[in-house]
Design a protein around this motif. Structure first.
Motif, short mmCIF file in Angstrom:
data_model
loop_
_atom_site.label_atom_id
_atom_site.label_comp_id
_atom_site.label_asym_id
_atom_site.label_seq_id
_atom_site.Cartn_x
_atom_site.Cartn_y
_atom_site.Cartn_z
N GLU A 109 0.83 -1.22 0.00
CA GLU A 109 0.00 0.00 0.00
C GLU A 109 0.85 1.26 0.00
O GLU A 109 0.42 2.30 -0.50
N LEU A 110 2.04 1.16 0.58
CA LEU A 110 2.91 2.33 0.69
C LEU A 110 4.36 1.87 0.59
O LEU A 110 4.75 0.88 1.22
N ILE A 112 -0.57 2.73 -5.01
CA ILE A 112 0.52 2.71 -4.03
C ILE A 112 0.99 4.13 -3.73
O ILE A 112 1.27 4.92 -4.64
N ALA A 113 1.08 4.47 -2.44
CA ALA A 113 1.59 5.76 -2.00
C ALA A 113 3.08 5.68 -1.73
O ALA A 113 3.65 4.59 -1.59
N SER A 114 3.72 6.85 -1.64
CA SER A 114 5.16 6.87 -1.35
C SER A 114 5.49 7.92 -0.29
O SER A 114 5.01 9.05 -0.34
N LEU A 115 6.30 7.50 0.67
CA LEU A 115 6.92 8.40 1.64
C LEU A 115 8.42 8.37 1.37
O LEU A 115 9.01 7.30 1.21
N TYR A 116 9.02 9.54 1.31
CA TYR A 116 10.45 9.63 1.05
C TYR A 116 11.16 10.20 2.27
O TYR A 116 10.83 11.30 2.73
N THR A 117 12.12 9.45 2.81
CA THR A 117 12.88 9.90 3.98
C THR A 117 14.26 10.36 3.55
O THR A 117 15.02 9.61 2.93
N ILE A 118 14.58 11.61 3.90
CA ILE A 118 15.90 12.18 3.66
C ILE A 118 16.75 11.94 4.91
O ILE A 118 16.52 12.54 5.95
N GLN A 171 -2.73 11.76 1.33
CA GLN A 171 -2.10 12.68 0.38
C GLN A 171 -2.02 12.07 -1.01
O GLN A 171 -2.18 12.76 -2.02
N ALA A 172 -1.78 10.76 -1.08
CA ALA A 172 -1.64 10.09 -2.38
C ALA A 172 -2.92 10.19 -3.19
O ALA A 172 -2.89 10.25 -4.42
N ARG A 173 -4.03 10.21 -2.51
CA ARG A 173 -5.31 10.30 -3.22
C ARG A 173 -5.49 11.66 -3.88
O ARG A 173 -6.23 11.80 -4.84
N GLN A 174 -4.80 12.66 -3.34
CA GLN A 174 -4.91 14.01 -3.90
C GLN A 174 -3.94 14.24 -5.06
O GLN A 174 -4.21 15.03 -5.94
N GLY A 175 -2.77 13.52 -5.01
CA GLY A 175 -1.75 13.73 -6.03
C GLY A 175 -0.93 14.98 -5.72
O GLY A 175 -1.35 15.85 -4.97
#
Length: 496
Positions: free
Chosen positions: A134-135, A163-169, A489-493
């Motif tokens: 899912e993510l 599928i959503a994405s979280l990006y960690t710096i 947030q992914a649903r909004q784009g």
């Protein structure tokens, strides 16, 4: 939630620093919260040397890279003492090398191709393994193209369209910047190679791509999340980050107290201790460390330590200058462990040779010795130019070793400076300073040494630090909440 960690490192399979610690610990904690995490890594040579069972899944496939197709196999294991699966993308041409990213101070010439391949292989593995992801939690530049793929090449293709994405710096300074013609390797339309999306000063930039395309973004401390919005710590990406600032968050890394806990640390036996058994155990550890490092055994002399990469970023220019000044003026012992810039090998080695009764330097890395230094030292130095999170100050708090830090990034978020107010409130845990100067570090050390002489106050300071809870359980709950926000947030784009 089905969460897939896309990362180049996860301890104990592969690790060069904090990234490996995070991706080896956070998934296990998320599992205890009811999530269904998995991890996917390149099958580096070091993966096979970890001594853990690895099996083939029987799944293999090819990935288009530019004008050619490149194959791989998917292997499987688990994070130790957990049910969290770990998958490996095996391609010996790309990953069976002496180091992860480069050798002899030079990056591998084909790093762009290696991690374009990794990014697309991660997505294909989701489909082939039927993971139900899912993510995707993408970590640092090596996984930076995955959010871009989800919003471009795979945007209308199941299961990726859900599928959503979280990006960690983990460190903004390492961005994955490559020759512009490498864009052709990605398969992504050239229309995205512009200043709004994937281009950065004429190059293809993996990290900028992730910042632009990910549904949400986070760094590894709240202060660092604010610092990277402005030069110099923005490293040129302030425009992209400012555009996404409402989707940018900071979560402090946690500590694995199964590994970093003086009460059960096997490297300290038989001198283990906790907050209630502090005096005898820590004194014994200090004297054992002094003997091991060939320093005079004297529990009454302050012992100051630093462990880590010997580099400007870690403040070793300040440390070496203060050591040189103090070696002839102060009754203080110093222990340094680490490798890095050759100039610091030379400077620190020279200081140790000139002052063997006060300075001990080991130009190597030893996990076992790092544990014994955390236990045996009185103070731990981290005067970093910048520090996204930092872990050693958290280890130090648990081991009753007072951190002396520059107030930047995660160091500012985790160490409460000793002052009249914090002492009265009982919240002080260490010493911090703001200006990046030798004088500021020296003044902080002087404050620490003055309190060291006041044993009741010093003991109270140590006790406060040891009772802090920086375990992964707290951070995992914050990530759990961020995952929920990311799905929304992914649903909004994010593209306009």
């Amino acid at each position: 939630m089905n969460i897939l960690f896309a990362t180049s490192e996860a301890a104990p399979f592969s690790k060069t620093g904090g990234l490996g610690d995070v991706c080896g610990s956070l998934p296990r904690e998320l599992y205890t919260l009811g999530h269904r995490p998995a991890v996917i890594l390149p099958a580096f040579r070091q993966v096979y040397q970890a001594g853990l069972p690895i099996e083939s899944t029987g799944i293999s496939f090819e990935i288009p890279i530019g004008q050619k197709r490149v194959g791989c196999q998917i292997l499987e294991s688990h994070l130790p003492d957990s049910a969290v699966p770990v998958y490996f993308i095996e391609n010996h041409d790309y990953y069976d090398r002496p180091q992860f990213y480069g050798e002899n101070g030079e990056e591998y010439r084909d790093n762009c191709e290696r991690f374009v391949f990794y990014s697309r292989a991660v997505l294909e593995a989701i489909r082939q393994l039927e993971l139900g992801t899912e993510l995707i939690h993408c970590n640092d530049w090596c996984a930076g193209l995955i959010p871009a793929y989800l919003k471009t090449l795979y945007a209308e293709e199941a299961p990726f369209d859900q599928i959503a994405s979280l990006y960690t710096i983990h460190n903004l300074a390492y961005q994955g910047s490559f020759w512009h013609w490498d864009m052709a390797l990605t398969g992504i339309d050239w229309k995205y190679f512009n200043w709004r999306y994937m281009e950065f000063f004429g190059n293809l930039n993996f990290m900028k791509s992730a910042i632009v395309f990910a549904d949400t973004i986070n760094t590894v401390s709240p202060t660092y999340a604010q610092e990277i919005l402005h030069p110099p710590l923005s490293c040129g990406l302030e425009g992209a980050l400012e555009h996404r600032r409402n989707d940018l968050f900071g979560i402090i890394n946690g500590v694995d107290y199964a590994e970093w806990n003086p009460a059960i640390d096997p490297y300290l036996a038989p001198n283990n201790y906790d907050a209630e058994r502090l005096s005898i155990g820590k004194t014994a550890c200090k004297e054992a460390l002094q003997r091991e490092m060939n320093l005079p055994v004297n529990s009454g002399i302050p012992l100051v330590a630093a462990v880590g990469r010997l580099a400007d970023q870690k403040g070793f220019d300040l440390i070496s200058r203060v050591m040189e000044q103090w070696a002839t003026e102060k009754e203080v012992q110093w222990v340094i462990l680490g490798t890095g810039d050759p100039k610091y090998h030379q400077v620190l080695g020279k200081l140790a040779a000139e002052h063997p009764d006060k300075i001990a330097v080991r130009l190597e890395f030893s996990n076992e010795l790092a544990h014994r230094i955390e236990a045996g030292a009185d103070m731990f130095l981290m005067p970093s130019q910048y520090e996204p999170c930092g872990l050693n100050q958290l280890y130090s708090l648990k081991y009753g070793t007072v951190p002396i830090v520059r107030a930047t990034g995660g160091l500012a978020d985790t160490v409460v400076d000793v002052n009249a107010e914090s002492l009265a409130e009982g919240t002080a845990t260490g010493f911090s300073f703001n200006e990046y100067t030798t004088l500021a570090l020296s003044e902080a050390l002087n404050r620490a040494c003055s309190m060291f002489a006041d044993k009741p106050s010093w003991h109270k300071l140590i006790q406060t630090g040891m009772r802090q809870d920086w375990s992964w359980s707290n951070s995992a709950r914050e990530y759990s909440n961020l995952y929920k926000r990311t799905l929304a947030q992914a649903r909004q784009g994010v593209l306009s």
